[in-house]
Scaffold this active site. Structure first.
Site, PDB file in Angstrom:
ATOM      1  N   HIS A 211     -21.464 116.230 119.535  1.00 49.30           N
ATOM      2  CA  HIS A 211     -21.071 116.036 118.154  1.00 49.30           C
ATOM      3  C   HIS A 211     -20.777 114.562 117.946  1.00 49.30           C
ATOM      4  O   HIS A 211     -19.992 113.971 118.687  1.00 49.30           O
ATOM      5  CB  HIS A 211     -19.812 116.843 117.832  1.00 49.30           C
ATOM      6  CG  HIS A 211     -20.091 118.304 117.757  1.00 49.30           C
ATOM      7  ND1 HIS A 211     -20.144 118.997 116.575  1.00 49.30           N
ATOM      8  CD2 HIS A 211     -20.367 119.200 118.728  1.00 49.30           C
ATOM      9  CE1 HIS A 211     -20.426 120.274 116.816  1.00 49.30           C
ATOM     10  NE2 HIS A 211     -20.559 120.408 118.122  1.00 49.30           N
ATOM     11  N   CYS A 253     -25.379 114.107 115.088  1.00 49.54           N
ATOM     12  CA  CYS A 253     -25.399 113.722 113.678  1.00 49.54           C
ATOM     13  C   CYS A 253     -25.237 112.216 113.598  1.00 49.54           C
ATOM     14  O   CYS A 253     -24.471 111.631 114.363  1.00 49.54           O
ATOM     15  CB  CYS A 253     -24.233 114.373 112.927  1.00 49.54           C
ATOM     16  SG  CYS A 253     -24.214 116.135 113.131  1.00 49.54           S
TER      17      CYS A 253
END
Lengths: 430, 400
Positions: A211, A253
């Site tokens: 993440h 991301c």
């Protein structure tokens, strides 16, 4: 995440906001994780929605919204390149780092392990791979098929298999361990399998997944590493001559922000999404209940499935492929080449992903005889041995042998002398 | 005489029985300076032309290495025979010292003294283990014998030979010199200050000359000066911390390097510092001073084995005038029994079974040290109180 990051996130339009809220709320209610937090205040809900999408979300939501990739760094073994010297013992090292624990993020792990398998298939041995997995997905209680890891929903191939070597597992995957691994500043008790044993001729492939957000990457649930940290670590490696070239791949991301801060030479970097974009997962497995692989990783590895150790495919061909196509990825994958000395079209994929060693066949016949004139070497290629060193060895051996005789002789003479001395002493002195 | 022969026979029986096989390489009976295994190693190296002092294994003196590599090859039966004969010689010398002290021959007493030496378990066990401390003890008693007979040359030559293998025995020079000067007669009951210290420097010079000759011989035989560092240097700097029954090894295993030199100085000082006071206090009876210095060194030497207190205890047998003045002979004996039981027991627990650790054995060595200390202090007290005769009832002797 702190509110300061909100400025990096572009809020969606109002109708999408409501839809997102509904989706998030419903999915959280259905969440197996039990991490549902019904935020009471409007601001809090807004915060939850607008916080960077790299937090723990349910796979359902993730399939709709974001997938977080932290790419592990794979250090690749490159075969002797065209410009290399004959005696190149270039080591390719692979670092695969997956940074988030819960079973939720099994797709990271799958991506990592698939990458690990690919790299092993292309010839890099386990001794040159450092695999960091923040959770043991295969043996997790939530895994309906224990001791297995699948990368597609047909469960056609068990990736975990018989032969996997995870070097850092579970809580050992921390920012400190990662940075120490890179820079080599490890405790003396750290075993060799957990060290990055590279030199100035090593090509390193670093793949990170997990993440991430704008210029940071989350480790476990309580710490993060920033793009500056990794850039500084790479600079330290450059100063300490710990790499020749680095290929940095990151699947999270806003991944491209992670390589924006590099300033060391010979780094080729690529990421799965631009700033403000999320990276997505590829497919879900309904039985396991989580996504099983991420898009970018899947597409890259699909491309790599098509090559083998002898492939001459270049990085440029990777770029042109589906992995860098927005229509497949739903995010803009990026590449950074300004720090890299070579043109991507000259860089073979096997320079980083493969572990091909170079052998040289030399026609050499040698006759060894144990006399002083030992160097009767007949050869077609190669150097002639110097006979003088052998002759001096013979001389040294003779000297030792002569000395041995001397000592033994001294023994008897010495003992006789002692006895005579003592006898005379006792008789003459009162 | 017959008793003596019987004793020697018993020792020979013991030596050629299977008992020595259990006692070999026992680190309570041998130390790195006296071990038979290391002697074998040194002899082998010397015979094959290697410098035995190049490594840090061999700590025997060059004289021992040279003699045992040529004249007396280290085969076990031969060594057992030699060791028994050496012990017999030492026992005979001890009884001769007593007869020199006593001026009258008493066959029974002499037999008793020989038995106290030949049957002392502290001396029998190291002898059966073929520790070279037997040779050192014999040389020590021979030195005292020659000194008691008034033969300075022989005494000092023997002392020099002894110092080659046991450095601390060089501390005996001062009391031996007095003994040479004033004889071994028992003057404990009439302490009078020594008037004439004149000839002592001559003895020192003679001893120094003998030491120099032997050192020169050692250097010539070995070819270099490494033997000094490996034999005497080992005694003083204790590089080898093999466990033994002494007080040094455990202390130095746990000590920080920063303090090592300081404590080496302290422990060596404990040996040296007793020589002059004891000799001056007992200048009227130098044989007793020799005895006490042997006791002092036996407790505090760096590589103590059981043979060192064994010599001290057997030596007590030639001072019967002192026995009735011992304050606590029974506790001393009990302490010794206690230590002698605990030492092999804890050694086995630590190194044999593995259920104990080195602290157990170290505690037993501390008990052993207490036992030796008790014997030593009691001997000092007894020697000092002999002149006061029997204490009348309701009276006690105090020191102001």
């Amino acid at each position: 995440m702190s509110n300061s990051r909100q400025s990096d996130v572009v809020p969606p339009p109002p109708h999408q906001r409501i839809l997102l809220v509904l989706i998030i709320v419903i999915s959280r209610m259905l969440a197996q994780d039990g991490g549902v937090q019904f935020i009471k205040t409007k601001e809090a809900v807004v915060t939850k929605i607008w916080s960077p999408p790299c937090h723990g979300y349910e796979p359902f939501v993730r399939a709709c919204s974001v997938s977080y990739y932290l790419f592990m760094l794979f250090v690749a073994w490159t075969p002797g390149g065209k410009n290399e010297s004959k005696a190149s013992s270039r080591t390719n090292q692979v670092l695969v780092i997956q940074t988030i624990g819960p079973f939720l993020y099994a797709h990271h792990v799958t991506g990592s392990i698939t990458g690990y398998r690919t790299v092993k298939r292309l010839g890099i041995p386990d001794s040159n791979i450092i695999l960091m997995l923040a959770d043991d997905v295969s043996c997790n209680a939530r895994n309906k098929f224990p001791a297995t890891v699948y990368s597609n929903n047909r469960r056609s191939l068990d990736l975990y298999g018989e032969n996997i070597e995870v070097d850092y597992r579970g809580y050992e995957v921390t920012v400190e361990n990662f940075l120490r691994l890179l820079t080599g500043r490890v405790d003396p008790s750290v075993p060799r399998s957990k060290r990055l044993l590279t030199d100035e001729r090593s090509n390193i492939f670093v793949y990170m997944t997990g993440h991430g957000g704008a210029e940071f990457l989350k480790f476990q649930d309580n710490e993060e590493i920033s793009a500056f940290d990794i850039a500084d670590a790479f600079e330290q490696m450059w100063q300490k001559k710990r790499y020749h070239e680095i290929f940095f791949m990151i699947d999270t991301c806003q991944a491209n922000t992670m390589y924006s801060k590099f300033y060391s030479p010979n780094i080729l970097a690529t990421g799965s999404s631009e700033i403000g974009e999320s990276s997505y997962s590829y497919v879900n497995d309904a039985d396991i209940g989580v996504a099983v692989i991420d898009r970018y990783t899947h597409l890259v590895l699909s491309f790599l499935e098509g090559i083998n150790k002898t492939s001459q495919a270049t990085m440029q061909e990777l770029r042109q492929f589906d992995a860098y196509d927005f229509n497949h990825m739903r995010s803009h994958a990026g590449i950074r080449t300004d720090l890299f000395a070579r043109n991507p079209s000259e860089v073979l994929l096997t320079d980083f992903f493969g572990g091909v060693t170079q052998t040289e066949v030399v026609d050499l016949t040698t006759e060894l005889s144990l006399t002083s004139d030992i160097a009767s070497v007949s050869e077609t290629n190669g150097t002639r041995m110097q006979p003088s060193s052998v002759r001096s060895f013979d001389h040294q051996w003779e000297k030792v042998e002569r000395q041995a005789h001397l000592q033994a002789w001294q023994g008897w003479v010495g003992s006789m002398a002692l006895c005579i001395m003592l006898v005379i002493g006792y008789l003459s002195f009162n | 005489m017959t008793t003596f022969a019987a004793l020697v026979f018993v020792r020979l029986l013991l030596a050629f029985s299977p008992i020595p096989d259990f006692l070999a390489d026992n680190h309570q009976l041998t130390s790195p300076l006296t071990s038979f295994t290391r002697l074998n190693e040194g002899v082998f190296l010397l015979k094959n032309g290697f410098d035995p002092y190049a490594g840090e294994l061999v700590r025997h003196s060059p004289a021992q290495l040279v003699i045992f590599s040529t004249i007396l090859p280290p085969s076990k039966p031969l060594f057992h025979l030699i060791w028994t004969l050496v012990d017999a010689l030492a026992a005979w010398s001890l009884s001769s010292v007593w007869s020199a002290r006593n001026k009258q021959r008493n066959a029974r007493r002499e037999a008793l003294i020989q038995a106290s030496y030949l049957l002392n378990p502290y001396l029998v066990a190291p002898s059966l283990a073929l520790s070279t401390s037997t040779l050192d003890n014999a040389l020590c008693i021979l030195t005292i014998y020659f000194a008691s007979k008034g033969r300075p040359g022989k005494a000092l030559l023997t002392l020099a030979l002894l110092t080659q293998s046991s450095l601390y025995s060089g501390l005996l020079l001062f009391p031996i010199s007095l003994l040479l000067r004033y004889g071994p007669e028992s003057r404990l009951a009439n302490p009078k200050a020594v008037s004439d210290w004149s000839k002592l420097l001559r003895y020192l010079a003679q001893y120094a000359a003998f030491m120099a000759a032997l050192a020169l011989w050692s250097t010539l035989v070995m070819g270099n000066l490494r033997w000094i560092k490996e034999t005497w240097g080992a005694t003083l700097t204790v590089p080898d911390l093999t466990p033994n029954v002494g007080l040094w090894w455990y202390f130095f295993t746990e000590m920080f390097d920063h303090f090592r030199n300081f404590f080496l100085m302290v422990f060596t000082a404990l040996n040296i510092i007793g020589v002059v006071p004891l000799t001056l206090k007992f200048q009227h009876d130098p044989l007793y001073a020799v005895y006490l210095v042997i006791g002092n060194v036996a407790i505090f030497k760096s590589y103590q084995t059981m043979a060192d207190p064994g010599l001290f205890l057997s030596f007590l047998s030639i001072f019967p005038e002192v026995w009735s003045y011992l304050r606590h002979p029974l506790p001393t004996v009990m302490w010794h029994l206690y230590a002698a039981t605990l030492l092999p027991l804890f050694n086995n627990l630590w190194l044999g079974q593995g259920t104990g650790n080195s602290n157990f054995f170290y505690a037993a060595t501390l008990v052993f040290g207490v036992a030796n200390g008790a014997a030593f202090l009691d001997s000092v007290w007894a020697g000092l109180t002999v002149p006061y005769g029997e204490i009348k009832q309701d009276h006690s002797l105090i020191q102001i």
